[in-house]
Scaffold this motif. Structure first.
Motif, PDB file in Angstrom:
ATOM      1  N   ALA A  69      17.870 -54.897 -63.433  1.00  0.00           N
ATOM      2  CA  ALA A  69      19.306 -55.091 -63.687  1.00  0.00           C
ATOM      3  C   ALA A  69      20.126 -55.041 -62.399  1.00  0.00           C
ATOM      4  CB  ALA A  69      19.804 -54.018 -64.664  1.00  0.00           C
ATOM      5  N   GLY A  70      19.485 -54.702 -61.284  1.00  0.00           N
ATOM      6  CA  GLY A  70      20.197 -54.665 -60.005  1.00  0.00           C
ATOM      7  C   GLY A  70      20.818 -53.323 -59.680  1.00  0.00           C
ATOM      8  N   ILE A  71      20.341 -52.265 -60.337  1.00  0.00           N
ATOM      9  CA  ILE A  71      20.853 -50.909 -60.066  1.00  0.00           C
ATOM     10  C   ILE A  71      19.944 -50.244 -59.033  1.00  0.00           C
ATOM     11  CG2 ILE A  71      21.338 -48.640 -61.072  1.00  0.00           C
ATOM     12  CD1 ILE A  71      21.601 -50.098 -63.820  1.00  0.00           C
ATOM     13  N   ARG A  72      20.552 -49.648 -58.009  1.00  0.00           N
ATOM     14  CA  ARG A  72      19.746 -48.945 -57.003  1.00  0.00           C
ATOM     15  C   ARG A  72      19.177 -47.673 -57.624  1.00  0.00           C
ATOM     16  NH1 ARG A  72      20.288 -45.665 -52.258  1.00  0.00           N
ATOM     17  NH2 ARG A  72      22.528 -45.298 -52.561  1.00  0.00           N
ATOM     18  N   VAL A  73      17.893 -47.460 -57.430  1.00  0.00           N
ATOM     19  CA  VAL A  73      17.192 -46.356 -58.084  1.00  0.00           C
ATOM     20  C   VAL A  73      16.735 -45.344 -57.046  1.00  0.00           C
ATOM     21  CG1 VAL A  73      14.984 -45.874 -59.211  1.00  0.00           C
ATOM     22  CG2 VAL A  73      16.439 -47.711 -60.085  1.00  0.00           C
ATOM     23  N   VAL A  74      16.944 -44.058 -57.340  1.00  0.00           N
ATOM     24  CA  VAL A  74      16.427 -43.007 -56.456  1.00  0.00           C
ATOM     25  C   VAL A  74      15.673 -41.989 -57.312  1.00  0.00           C
ATOM     26  CG1 VAL A  74      18.266 -43.245 -54.732  1.00  0.00           C
ATOM     27  CG2 VAL A  74      18.555 -41.611 -56.617  1.00  0.00           C
ATOM     28  N   ASP A  75      14.915 -41.100 -56.625  1.00  0.00           N
ATOM     29  CA  ASP A  75      14.191 -40.036 -57.329  1.00  0.00           C
ATOM     30  C   ASP A  75      15.129 -38.873 -57.638  1.00  0.00           C
ATOM     31  OD1 ASP A  75      11.714 -41.110 -57.502  1.00  0.00           O
ATOM     32  OD2 ASP A  75      10.925 -40.136 -55.686  1.00  0.00           O
ATOM     33  N   LEU A  76      14.728 -38.086 -58.631  1.00  0.00           N
ATOM     34  CA  LEU A  76      15.475 -36.859 -58.932  1.00  0.00           C
ATOM     35  C   LEU A  76      15.577 -35.976 -57.678  1.00  0.00           C
ATOM     36  CD1 LEU A  76      16.842 -35.061 -61.050  1.00  0.00           C
ATOM     37  CD2 LEU A  76      14.578 -34.243 -61.725  1.00  0.00           C
ATOM     38  N   ALA A  77      14.513 -35.978 -56.866  1.00  0.00           N
ATOM     39  CA  ALA A  77      14.487 -35.140 -55.662  1.00  0.00           C
ATOM     40  C   ALA A  77      15.506 -35.586 -54.620  1.00  0.00           C
ATOM     41  CB  ALA A  77      13.090 -35.175 -55.049  1.00  0.00           C
ATOM     42  N   ASP A  78      16.033 -36.806 -54.758  1.00  0.00           N
ATOM     43  CA  ASP A  78      16.948 -37.341 -53.746  1.00  0.00           C
ATOM     44  C   ASP A  78      18.409 -36.981 -54.002  1.00  0.00           C
ATOM     45  OD1 ASP A  78      14.911 -38.629 -52.315  1.00  0.00           O
ATOM     46  OD2 ASP A  78      14.930 -40.312 -53.733  1.00  0.00           O
ATOM     47  N   VAL A  79      18.691 -36.374 -55.148  1.00  0.00           N
ATOM     48  CA  VAL A  79      20.104 -36.091 -55.478  1.00  0.00           C
ATOM     49  C   VAL A  79      20.304 -34.596 -55.700  1.00  0.00           C
ATOM     50  CG1 VAL A  79      20.443 -38.378 -56.502  1.00  0.00           C
ATOM     51  CG2 VAL A  79      19.794 -36.470 -57.984  1.00  0.00           C
ATOM     52  N   ASP A  80      21.525 -34.128 -55.405  1.00  0.00           N
ATOM     53  CA  ASP A  80      21.850 -32.721 -55.652  1.00  0.00           C
ATOM     54  C   ASP A  80      22.197 -32.501 -57.117  1.00  0.00           C
ATOM     55  OD1 ASP A  80      21.489 -32.067 -53.009  1.00  0.00           O
ATOM     56  OD2 ASP A  80      23.566 -32.603 -52.488  1.00  0.00           O
ATOM     57  N   ALA A  81      22.857 -33.494 -57.704  1.00  0.00           N
ATOM     58  CA  ALA A  81      23.282 -33.386 -59.103  1.00  0.00           C
ATOM     59  C   ALA A  81      23.478 -34.791 -59.651  1.00  0.00           C
ATOM     60  CB  ALA A  81      24.583 -32.600 -59.197  1.00  0.00           C
ATOM     61  N   ILE A  82      23.549 -34.868 -60.953  1.00  0.00           N
ATOM     62  CA  ILE A  82      23.765 -36.153 -61.626  1.00  0.00           C
ATOM     63  C   ILE A  82      25.119 -36.070 -62.320  1.00  0.00           C
ATOM     64  CG2 ILE A  82      22.907 -37.636 -63.492  1.00  0.00           C
ATOM     65  CD1 ILE A  82      20.060 -36.633 -62.706  1.00  0.00           C
ATOM     66  N   ASP A  83      25.992 -37.042 -62.049  1.00  0.00           N
ATOM     67  CA  ASP A  83      27.346 -36.982 -62.620  1.00  0.00           C
ATOM     68  C   ASP A  83      27.329 -37.221 -64.124  1.00  0.00           C
ATOM     69  OD1 ASP A  83      28.917 -36.659 -60.137  1.00  0.00           O
ATOM     70  OD2 ASP A  83      27.998 -38.585 -59.631  1.00  0.00           O
ATOM     71  N   LEU A  84      26.553 -38.207 -64.530  1.00  0.00           N
ATOM     72  CA  LEU A  84      26.567 -38.611 -65.946  1.00  0.00           C
ATOM     73  C   LEU A  84      25.196 -39.176 -66.303  1.00  0.00           C
ATOM     74  CD1 LEU A  84      28.062 -39.417 -68.614  1.00  0.00           C
ATOM     75  CD2 LEU A  84      28.603 -41.582 -67.499  1.00  0.00           C
ATOM     76  N   THR A  85      24.653 -38.705 -67.411  1.00  0.00           N
ATOM     77  CA  THR A  85      23.406 -39.299 -67.918  1.00  0.00           C
ATOM     78  C   THR A  85      23.681 -39.990 -69.249  1.00  0.00           C
ATOM     79  OG1 THR A  85      21.835 -37.874 -66.786  1.00  0.00           O
ATOM     80  CG2 THR A  85      21.145 -38.695 -68.922  1.00  0.00           C
ATOM     81  N   ILE A  86      23.119 -41.175 -69.412  1.00  0.00           N
ATOM     82  CA  ILE A  86      23.224 -41.909 -70.676  1.00  0.00           C
ATOM     83  C   ILE A  86      21.812 -42.037 -71.229  1.00  0.00           C
ATOM     84  CG2 ILE A  86      23.919 -44.056 -71.802  1.00  0.00           C
ATOM     85  CD1 ILE A  86      25.857 -44.523 -69.422  1.00  0.00           C
ATOM     86  N   ASP A  87      21.589 -41.463 -72.403  1.00  0.00           N
ATOM     87  CA  ASP A  87      20.234 -41.449 -72.956  1.00  0.00           C
ATOM     88  C   ASP A  87      20.310 -41.501 -74.481  1.00  0.00           C
ATOM     89  OD1 ASP A  87      17.497 -41.313 -73.107  1.00  0.00           O
ATOM     90  OD2 ASP A  87      17.306 -39.320 -72.219  1.00  0.00           O
ATOM     91  N   GLY A  88      19.252 -41.950 -75.087  1.00  0.00           N
ATOM     92  CA  GLY A  88      19.178 -42.002 -76.538  1.00  0.00           C
ATOM     93  C   GLY A  88      18.637 -40.704 -77.113  1.00  0.00           C
TER      94      GLY A  88
END
Ligand code: 5RP
Length: 231
Positions: A69-88
């Motif tokens: 879809a053209g979204i840049r993807v990183v690992d969980l280890a690469d971020v300090d926190a996640i602003d928003l998660t969208i999940d089913g």
């Protein structure tokens, strides 16, 4: 409801959730058919609006779909926190406890949920239930599978090893493990059952999510639009 109508309802929920994504956010990307529509819409917004976001996938499926879809993807280890998660979710109860893992991705989904400031749970109306009562996916280390099946029975559950589709034998998760779908009937104490399952040696994660209710908002797709549930 036809399969096509159900997918349209899931699309409505996914698209509404993607509208909550803002420039600069780190986004947790869920797994499954409803989260898929959010991923597609975020990708469109990246292309059309120049939205700048990074995605933290919860599975190989969401990583591949996000990249496509053209979204840049990183690992969980690469971020300090996640602003928003969208999940089913496979089921949401009145207190916003969830059962997840229909796609065997609940271990990574729980890690991403734990790192998230906000969670939008996207569902169709069939997922809403006063109490949790669908089988609980439990990811287990293969070495301990037989022992764990006996222990689940001792806790009152009926474990069924999940079999592959177009793959003989057990489903192997993205983490290299097996999954038991464990039927406990109606679960009166979700936090208690979650704790009991997670305490069994060899269990990686069970699919009951009770600790995120305060940061969850539920978007329910409907043929007439999208309904927002908050606690
Ligand atoms: O937990 C999940 C994957 O492990 C999914 O979020 C859950 O199974 C719902 O999937 P769908 O949106 O396709 O109904």
């Amino acid at each position: 409801m036809s399969k096509q109508d159900n997918l349209e309802i899931k699309r409505v929920a996914g698209v509404a959730a993607a509208a909550e994504v803002q420039d600069g956010m780190v986004i947790g990307l869920g797994t499954g058919s409803t989260a898929h529509y959010a991923i597609l819409r975020i990708g469109e917004r990246v292309r059309e609006e120049g939205l700048s976001v990074v995605g933290v996938p919860t599975s190989y499926q969401s990583a591949m779909r996000a990249r496509a879809a053209g979204i840049r993807v990183v690992d969980l280890a690469d971020v300090d926190a996640i602003d928003l998660t969208i999940d089913g979710a496979d089921q949401v109860d009145a207190a916003f406890n969830l059962i997840k893992g229909g796609g065997a991705a609940h271990t990574r989904e729980k890690c991403v949920a734990a790192a998230s400031k906000r969670i939008i749970t996207v569902v169709d109306p069939s997922k809403l239930s006063e109490q949790l009562n669908v089988p609980v996916p439990v990811e287990v280390v293969p070495y301990a599978a037989t022992l764990i099946a006996r222990q689940v029975e001792a806790l009152g559950g009926v474990p069924v090893l999940r079999e592959g589709v177009k793959k003989d034998g057990p489903v192997i998760t993205d983490n290299g493990n097996f999954v038991f779908d464990c039927d406990f009937g109606t679960i009166a104490d979700p936090a208690g059952v979650e704790a009991q399952l997670n305490a069994l040696p060899g269990v990686l994660t069970c699919g009951i999510f009770t600790e995120f209710a305060e940061k969850i908002c539920v978007l329910v797709g409907e043929s007439s639009g999208c309904r927002t549930l908050t606690r």
